[in-house]
Design an enzyme around this catalytic site. Sequence first.
Site, mmCIF file in Angstrom:
data_model
loop_
_atom_site.group_PDB
_atom_site.id
_atom_site.type_symbol
_atom_site.label_atom_id
_atom_site.label_comp_id
_atom_site.label_asym_id
_atom_site.label_seq_id
_atom_site.Cartn_x
_atom_site.Cartn_y
_atom_site.Cartn_z
ATOM 1 N N PHE A 49 0.818 -1.228 0.000
ATOM 2 C CA PHE A 49 0.000 0.000 0.000
ATOM 3 C C PHE A 49 0.850 1.275 0.000
ATOM 4 O O PHE A 49 0.857 2.047 -0.970
ATOM 5 C CB PHE A 49 -0.935 -0.069 1.222
ATOM 6 N N THR A 56 3.809 -10.997 -1.194
ATOM 7 C CA THR A 56 2.908 -11.738 -0.304
ATOM 8 C C THR A 56 1.478 -11.397 -0.718
ATOM 9 O O THR A 56 1.271 -10.658 -1.692
ATOM 10 C CB THR A 56 3.097 -11.292 1.161
ATOM 11 N N ASP A 65 3.228 4.241 14.864
ATOM 12 C CA ASP A 65 2.979 4.769 16.215
ATOM 13 C C ASP A 65 2.552 3.646 17.167
ATOM 14 O O ASP A 65 2.493 3.845 18.379
ATOM 15 C CB ASP A 65 1.919 5.889 16.176
ATOM 16 N N GLU A 66 2.231 2.451 16.609
ATOM 17 C CA GLU A 66 1.750 1.355 17.463
ATOM 18 C C GLU A 66 2.840 0.835 18.401
ATOM 19 O O GLU A 66 2.550 0.154 19.382
ATOM 20 C CB GLU A 66 1.168 0.224 16.606
ATOM 21 N N TYR A 75 2.333 -7.701 16.093
ATOM 22 C CA TYR A 75 2.759 -6.784 15.029
ATOM 23 C C TYR A 75 3.592 -5.647 15.597
ATOM 24 O O TYR A 75 4.725 -5.398 15.156
ATOM 25 C CB TYR A 75 1.529 -6.223 14.284
ATOM 26 N N LYS A 88 7.596 -4.605 15.111
ATOM 27 C CA LYS A 88 8.038 -3.305 14.572
ATOM 28 C C LYS A 88 8.937 -2.590 15.588
ATOM 29 O O LYS A 88 9.926 -1.957 15.216
ATOM 30 C CB LYS A 88 6.834 -2.423 14.227
ATOM 31 N N ASN A 132 -2.358 4.955 8.073
ATOM 32 C CA ASN A 132 -2.487 5.551 6.742
ATOM 33 C C ASN A 132 -3.808 5.103 6.104
ATOM 34 O O ASN A 132 -4.315 4.017 6.400
ATOM 35 C CB ASN A 132 -1.364 5.055 5.831
ATOM 36 N N ASP A 179 -14.661 -8.067 20.384
ATOM 37 C CA ASP A 179 -13.497 -7.189 20.270
ATOM 38 C C ASP A 179 -12.235 -7.970 19.874
ATOM 39 O O ASP A 179 -12.139 -9.177 20.091
ATOM 40 C CB ASP A 179 -13.263 -6.489 21.630
ATOM 41 N N GLY A 220 -6.497 -7.875 23.017
ATOM 42 C CA GLY A 220 -5.477 -6.860 23.328
ATOM 43 C C GLY A 220 -5.644 -5.571 22.559
ATOM 44 O O GLY A 220 -4.659 -4.860 22.312
HETATM 45 P P1 NAD Z 1 1.406 -3.707 3.166
HETATM 46 O O1 NAD Z 1 1.093 -4.907 3.991
HETATM 47 O O2 NAD Z 1 0.339 -3.113 2.320
HETATM 48 O O3 NAD Z 1 2.631 -4.026 2.198
HETATM 49 C C1 NAD Z 1 3.768 -4.707 2.604
HETATM 50 C C2 NAD Z 1 4.583 -5.046 1.371
HETATM 51 O O4 NAD Z 1 5.782 -5.723 1.811
HETATM 52 C C3 NAD Z 1 3.873 -5.991 0.405
HETATM 53 O O5 NAD Z 1 4.077 -5.561 -0.924
HETATM 54 C C4 NAD Z 1 4.542 -7.331 0.636
HETATM 55 O O6 NAD Z 1 4.544 -8.173 -0.501
HETATM 56 C C5 NAD Z 1 5.963 -6.890 1.026
HETATM 57 N N1 NAD Z 1 6.637 -7.890 1.853
HETATM 58 C C6 NAD Z 1 6.167 -8.505 2.966
HETATM 59 N N2 NAD Z 1 7.072 -9.375 3.445
HETATM 60 C C7 NAD Z 1 8.162 -9.270 2.641
HETATM 61 C C8 NAD Z 1 9.432 -9.884 2.638
HETATM 62 N N3 NAD Z 1 9.761 -10.801 3.564
HETATM 63 N N4 NAD Z 1 10.315 -9.553 1.662
HETATM 64 C C9 NAD Z 1 9.979 -8.631 0.714
HETATM 65 N N5 NAD Z 1 8.787 -8.029 0.674
HETATM 66 C C10 NAD Z 1 7.891 -8.327 1.621
HETATM 67 O O7 NAD Z 1 1.990 -2.651 4.185
HETATM 68 P P2 NAD Z 1 1.817 -1.070 4.217
HETATM 69 O O8 NAD Z 1 0.511 -0.748 4.830
HETATM 70 O O9 NAD Z 1 2.158 -0.524 2.890
HETATM 71 O O10 NAD Z 1 2.940 -0.685 5.260
HETATM 72 C C11 NAD Z 1 4.265 -0.374 4.829
HETATM 73 C C12 NAD Z 1 5.120 -0.088 6.045
HETATM 74 O O11 NAD Z 1 4.547 0.978 6.788
HETATM 75 C C13 NAD Z 1 5.228 -1.258 7.019
HETATM 76 O O12 NAD Z 1 6.536 -1.313 7.508
HETATM 77 C C14 NAD Z 1 4.245 -0.919 8.118
HETATM 78 O O13 NAD Z 1 4.646 -1.478 9.351
HETATM 79 C C15 NAD Z 1 4.355 0.593 8.131
HETATM 80 N N6 NAD Z 1 3.152 1.283 8.611
HETATM 81 C C16 NAD Z 1 1.958 1.109 7.984
HETATM 82 C C17 NAD Z 1 0.854 1.807 8.427
HETATM 83 C C18 NAD Z 1 -0.475 1.671 7.745
HETATM 84 O O14 NAD Z 1 -1.443 2.299 8.215
HETATM 85 N N7 NAD Z 1 -0.603 0.943 6.654
HETATM 86 C C19 NAD Z 1 0.948 2.671 9.529
HETATM 87 C C20 NAD Z 1 2.191 2.806 10.160
HETATM 88 C C21 NAD Z 1 3.295 2.136 9.665
HETATM 89 P P1 TYD Z 2 -6.863 -1.566 11.237
HETATM 90 O O1 TYD Z 2 -7.233 -0.930 9.945
HETATM 91 O O2 TYD Z 2 -6.746 -3.053 11.286
HETATM 92 O O3 TYD Z 2 -5.529 -0.853 11.771
HETATM 93 P P2 TYD Z 2 -4.781 -0.983 13.208
HETATM 94 O O4 TYD Z 2 -5.306 -2.153 13.932
HETATM 95 O O5 TYD Z 2 -3.354 -1.160 12.802
HETATM 96 O O6 TYD Z 2 -5.044 0.318 13.906
HETATM 97 O O7 TYD Z 2 -7.953 -1.154 12.322
HETATM 98 C C1 TYD Z 2 -8.220 0.199 12.629
HETATM 99 C C2 TYD Z 2 -9.200 0.216 13.770
HETATM 100 O O8 TYD Z 2 -10.451 -0.352 13.324
HETATM 101 C C3 TYD Z 2 -8.778 -0.639 14.959
HETATM 102 O O9 TYD Z 2 -9.191 0.000 16.161
HETATM 103 C C4 TYD Z 2 -9.537 -1.940 14.771
HETATM 104 C C5 TYD Z 2 -10.815 -1.482 14.114
HETATM 105 N N1 TYD Z 2 -11.445 -2.466 13.185
HETATM 106 C C6 TYD Z 2 -12.787 -2.801 13.328
HETATM 107 O O10 TYD Z 2 -13.493 -2.305 14.239
HETATM 108 N N2 TYD Z 2 -13.324 -3.707 12.458
HETATM 109 C C7 TYD Z 2 -12.588 -4.288 11.481
HETATM 110 O O11 TYD Z 2 -13.129 -5.140 10.724
HETATM 111 C C8 TYD Z 2 -11.207 -3.912 11.326
HETATM 112 C C9 TYD Z 2 -10.368 -4.512 10.243
HETATM 113 C C10 TYD Z 2 -10.683 -2.985 12.206
#
Ligand code: NAD
Ligand code: TYD
Length: 341
Positions: free
Chosen positions: A15, A40, A128-129, A155, A159, A185, A278, A281
């Site tokens: 993403f 993946t 931030d988690e 998770y 991280k 995001n 819920d 954790g």
């Molecule tokens: P995502 O799950 O959408 O994408 C992860 C990507 O990494 C995928 O393309 C997957 O194929 C690749 N990948 C996974 N394991 C791999 C491996 N062993 N080798 C090579 N590639 C691999 O994740 P995202 O939402 O785009 O998040 C990207 C980064 O940002 C992550 O490090 C995540 O912890 C961090 N992050 C995400 C969010 C969010 O809201 N999405 C928020 C804070 C931080």
């Molecule tokens: P999520 O998008 O999984 O991100 P994160 O757990 O990393 O914050 O979830 C965002 C919030 O939404 C979280 O408090 C869990 C809640 N949630 C639901 O209530 N229902 C759902 O089906 C999902 C996926 C998340």
Amino acid sequence: MKKNSTLLVTGGAGFIGANFVHYWLNNYPDTKIINLDSLTYAGNLTSLTDISSNPNYTFIEGNITNKELVNKIMDDVDIVVHFAAESHVDRSILNPEIFLETNVMGTHVLLESAVRNKIERFHHISTDEVFGTLSLEDLNSKFSENTPYDPRSPYSASKAASDHLVRAYGETYNLKYSITNCSNNYGEFQHPEKLIPLTITNLMEDLEIPVYGDGMQVRDWLYVQDHCKAIDMVLNSENTDKTFVVGGLNEDIPNIEIIKMIINLMGKSENLIKFVKDRAGHDKRYSVDWSNIKEKLNWTPSVTFEEGLQKTIDWYKNNQSWWKPLKNDSKDFFLKNYQGR
Ligand code: NAD
Ligand code: TYD
């Protein structure tokens, strides 16, 4: 940063990574990007079809835990921007092991190789988690660069471990690094397993919206293109700070309110809301004080939450062929995660 730098982007088919690759090639057409991604369930090359023939872009299918491959690639690289990770909390509850392999061991392999190849900068994308949960009672409390680590899910623990390793490599081996700990995001190309795209796509399919617990949990929401801009500013800054927290909101919006906002914007019915058991954790509240990156780098979000949500809804409406197959491919996960809730 040199004008013709080569960036190794890990996880560029995910993403945020895919958004970043687009952002970077648009803004720095003279630089080169190597995208290393093992594809993946979360990696999707259709997010990158429009740039697949760009001569400055190379895709390599491979795992960040593969030392030999990583060393070979790193030879030509100036800057690493490390996104690759297992990223979904619910999946980490069902199967933590892969989170340790990719997020901890994979980051370690990249760090070793970065030191060996004297990489100019290692930028690590974190969350931030890692700071754990804030109280719903103390609404003034916020995460900042000084908040102690207190992860509470497999998770976030993985991280947090990766952040510690990056800092340790900086201190011990003089690796030049930076870390951004960003909030949740949302935006284009997000897998429909996460709350906002799940809500949008379920509404489009007239499916129920599963709300964990009472839906009063709070996240800080950051539009993905604003996150890409923040990473750009950190990479290009002369500032010596190593860590920046990045968020998008100034006020708390509970999950249930977000779902209702989306329902409203899409003109759908609240009858589709379904309160379910819920998450184990479940962190109650995340809220980010992003005044430091605002003051030091002059970064601010470019869109309001409503504008970002509307852009996101429009994108999912116009790109059904992107997300429909992903929902179908993740049927087993959805069944396991939501069964018996
Ligand atoms: P995502 O799950 O959408 O994408 C992860 C990507 O990494 C995928 O393309 C997957 O194929 C690749 N990948 C996974 N394991 C791999 C491996 N062993 N080798 C090579 N590639 C691999 O994740 P995202 O939402 O785009 O998040 C990207 C980064 O940002 C992550 O490090 C995540 O912890 C961090 N992050 C995400 C969010 C969010 O809201 N999405 C928020 C804070 C931080
Ligand atoms: P999520 O998008 O999984 O991100 P994160 O757990 O990393 O914050 O979830 C965002 C919030 O939404 C979280 O408090 C869990 C809640 N949630 C639901 O209530 N229902 C759902 O089906 C999902 C996926 C998340």
